[in-house]
Design a protein around this motif. Structure first.
Motif: not given
Length: 104
Positions: A33-41, A45-47, A81-85
């Protein structure tokens, strides 16, 4: 019989309320859980739920060299990794901080 129902209700509520646990090695489901993250809808990879207290991970947004635990650099392409809020049912909870990122 009532005791069993109360126990089962407690177990269901505990699992429903708590999010996943971030490992002490700063990983979740095998990903660091460190690095370059892209926020997606969609298709993350993780919510993640952003909270003010009791986070699973403290996150510091950085502009370069996101190598330490909890340091995230927002990118639009080639993420680690990709994250959705989300507001409910997260994989884990984060709190944005200005210093001391990582597992609390």
């Amino acid at each position: 019989m009532k005791l069993v129902l109360v126990f089962l209700l407690g177990v269901v509520m505990t699992f429903g309320i708590s999010a996943g646990e971030v490992g002490s090695d700063c990983t979740f489901k095998g990903k660091k859980l460190a690095g370059k993250v892209q926020f997606v809808t969609s298709f993350p990879d993780f919510k993640v739920q952003v909270v003010d207290s009791f986070p699973d991970l403290k996150v510091k947004k950085v502009t370069s060299f996101p190598s330490d635990c909890g340091q995230w650099q927002e990118v639009t392409s080639f993420p680690d990794f990709k994250v959705q809020i989300v507001t409910s049912f997260p994989d884990f909870k984060v709190k944005y901080v200005d210093s001391f990122p990582g597992v609390p």
